[in-house]
Design an enzyme around this catalytic site. Sequence first.
Site, PDB file in Angstrom:
ATOM      1  N   ASN A  16      74.062  89.857 -66.901  1.00 51.92           N
ATOM      2  CA  ASN A  16      73.421  91.164 -66.679  1.00 51.92           C
ATOM      3  C   ASN A  16      71.792  91.112 -66.631  1.00 51.92           C
ATOM      4  O   ASN A  16      71.144  91.639 -65.918  1.00 51.92           O
ATOM      5  CB  ASN A  16      73.652  92.279 -67.662  1.00 51.92           C
ATOM      6  CG  ASN A  16      75.066  92.835 -67.402  1.00 51.92           C
ATOM      7  OD1 ASN A  16      75.103  93.821 -66.319  1.00 51.92           O
ATOM      8  ND2 ASN A  16      76.067  92.478 -67.759  1.00 51.92           N
ATOM      9  N   MET A  88      75.077  91.017 -79.179  1.00 52.00           N
ATOM     10  CA  MET A  88      76.038  91.513 -80.001  1.00 52.00           C
ATOM     11  C   MET A  88      75.725  91.646 -81.407  1.00 52.00           C
ATOM     12  O   MET A  88      76.308  91.135 -82.609  1.00 52.00           O
ATOM     13  CB  MET A  88      76.778  90.032 -79.727  1.00 52.00           C
ATOM     14  CG  MET A  88      77.576  90.036 -78.621  1.00 52.00           C
ATOM     15  SD  MET A  88      78.177  91.654 -78.156  1.00 52.00           S
ATOM     16  CE  MET A  88      79.351  91.082 -76.644  1.00 52.00           C
ATOM     17  N   ILE A  90      73.802  94.421 -84.173  1.00 54.83           N
ATOM     18  CA  ILE A  90      73.553  96.009 -84.429  1.00 54.83           C
ATOM     19  C   ILE A  90      71.998  96.059 -84.284  1.00 54.83           C
ATOM     20  O   ILE A  90      71.323  95.258 -85.086  1.00 54.83           O
ATOM     21  CB  ILE A  90      74.161  96.585 -85.546  1.00 54.83           C
ATOM     22  CG1 ILE A  90      75.873  96.338 -85.422  1.00 54.83           C
ATOM     23  CG2 ILE A  90      73.782  97.969 -85.843  1.00 54.83           C
ATOM     24  CD1 ILE A  90      76.668  97.322 -85.292  1.00 54.83           C
ATOM     25  N   ASN A 105      71.792 100.610 -73.398  1.00 56.13           N
ATOM     26  CA  ASN A 105      72.914  99.573 -73.550  1.00 56.13           C
ATOM     27  C   ASN A 105      74.170  99.582 -72.690  1.00 56.13           C
ATOM     28  O   ASN A 105      74.208 100.825 -72.160  1.00 56.13           O
ATOM     29  CB  ASN A 105      73.579  99.760 -74.994  1.00 56.13           C
ATOM     30  CG  ASN A 105      74.627  98.728 -75.506  1.00 56.13           C
ATOM     31  OD1 ASN A 105      74.507  97.391 -74.853  1.00 56.13           O
ATOM     32  ND2 ASN A 105      75.885  99.214 -75.821  1.00 56.13           N
ATOM     33  N   HIS A 107      78.074  98.945 -72.242  1.00 54.77           N
ATOM     34  CA  HIS A 107      79.337  98.602 -72.447  1.00 54.77           C
ATOM     35  C   HIS A 107      80.490  98.427 -71.589  1.00 54.77           C
ATOM     36  O   HIS A 107      80.577  99.306 -70.759  1.00 54.77           O
ATOM     37  CB  HIS A 107      79.597  99.553 -73.835  1.00 54.77           C
ATOM     38  CG  HIS A 107      80.793  99.394 -74.529  1.00 54.77           C
ATOM     39  ND1 HIS A 107      80.586  98.348 -75.594  1.00 54.77           N
ATOM     40  CD2 HIS A 107      81.858  99.823 -74.565  1.00 54.77           C
ATOM     41  CE1 HIS A 107      81.808  98.087 -76.111  1.00 54.77           C
ATOM     42  NE2 HIS A 107      82.488  98.926 -75.715  1.00 54.77           N
TER      43      HIS A 107
HETATM   44  C1  GAR Z   1      78.688  92.691 -70.780  1.00 54.69           C
HETATM   45  O1  GAR Z   1      79.795  92.599 -69.953  1.00 54.69           O
HETATM   46  C2  GAR Z   1      78.604  93.789 -71.481  1.00 54.69           C
HETATM   47  O2  GAR Z   1      79.089  95.074 -70.970  1.00 54.69           O
HETATM   48  C3  GAR Z   1      79.062  93.448 -72.748  1.00 54.69           C
HETATM   49  O3  GAR Z   1      78.741  91.811 -73.008  1.00 54.69           O
HETATM   50  C4  GAR Z   1      78.717  91.495 -71.697  1.00 54.69           C
HETATM   51  C5  GAR Z   1      77.666  90.580 -71.565  1.00 54.69           C
HETATM   52  O4  GAR Z   1      77.791  89.661 -70.461  1.00 54.69           O
HETATM   53  N1  GAR Z   1      78.493  94.085 -73.982  1.00 54.69           N
HETATM   54  C6  GAR Z   1      79.490  94.497 -75.035  1.00 54.69           C
HETATM   55  O5  GAR Z   1      80.323  94.341 -75.071  1.00 54.69           O
HETATM   56  C7  GAR Z   1      78.342  95.124 -76.138  1.00 54.69           C
HETATM   57  N2  GAR Z   1      79.240  95.872 -76.883  1.00 54.69           N
HETATM   58  P1  GAR Z   1      76.126  89.055 -69.908  1.00 54.69           P
HETATM   59  O6  GAR Z   1      75.753  88.204 -71.046  1.00 54.69           O
HETATM   60  O7  GAR Z   1      76.789  87.999 -68.856  1.00 54.69           O
HETATM   61  O8  GAR Z   1      75.476  90.207 -69.516  1.00 54.69           O
END
Ligand code: GAR
Length: 187
Positions: A16, A88, A90, A105, A107
Site C-alpha cells: 500500500n 501492526m 496500536i 487506516n 483494514h
Molecule cells: C493490508 O492488507 C492492510 O489492510 C492490512 O495489512 C496489509 C498490509 O499490506 N492491515 C491490517 O490488517 C491492519 N489491521 P502492505 O504492507 O503490503 O500494505
Amino acid sequence: MVKKKTCVFISGQGSNLKNLILRSRDKSFPIKISLIISSNNNAKGINYAKKFKIPYQIVNAKHRNPDNKILKSLNKFNISFICLAGYMKIISNKIVNKFEKKIINIHPSLLPKFKGLNTYTKVLKNCEKKTGCTVHYVNNKLDDGDIIVKKIFYINSNDNENTLKKKTQTMEYKAYPEAIIKIFRNR
Ligand code: GAR
C-alpha cells in the site's frame, strides 16, 4: 495545490505504501509522502523508502519512549497527515489526540466486521458471502473510527485465504487513494 506533508506508518510488505508513493507523484494528488515510519526493522516496505529516497525511521519497542520519538520526527518533518498502511501497532492516545481526524487506516474487512488480526481466517470461518476493505479515521479504539471508503466483493466457493488476500489488496490499492482524494476534496 499545496500538498499535505504526510507520514506513512508500516510494519511489513509495504505494497500500500508503494501504491501511495506512486499515486502521490501525480501533481493533482493531495498528499506528498515526506516520511515513513516502520515499527519493524526488517519490514520489506523500507526498501520503497530507499528506492524513492524518502526519509524513514524505525521506531520499535526497543526505544525507551517510542511515542516521543515518533512525535519528534512528525514535528521535524512538519507532518500534518498520517496514513497507516499495514501498521501492526496500536497508535497511542497521545498521538491520536494530537492528530485528531488527521490519521487514517486501511483494514482488510468490511468494518465494523472483523476488527483486529487474522481477518481472512475470520471471514472464511464465518462463511461470509462478501468481504472487502475499509478506509477509516483512527480514533482511540481499534479499527473503529468514521468510515471514509468501503469496497466490497463477493466471495466464491473456491476462495481461500490467499485468494481473498489478493482480491482484497487489489481493492485496497483503489480504495486508499480514493479515500485521500475524498478527504481533501471536502476540506
Ligand atoms: C493490508 O492488507 C492492510 O489492510 C492490512 O495489512 C496489509 C498490509 O499490506 N492491515 C491490517 O490488517 C491492519 N489491521 P502492505 O504492507 O503490503 O500494505
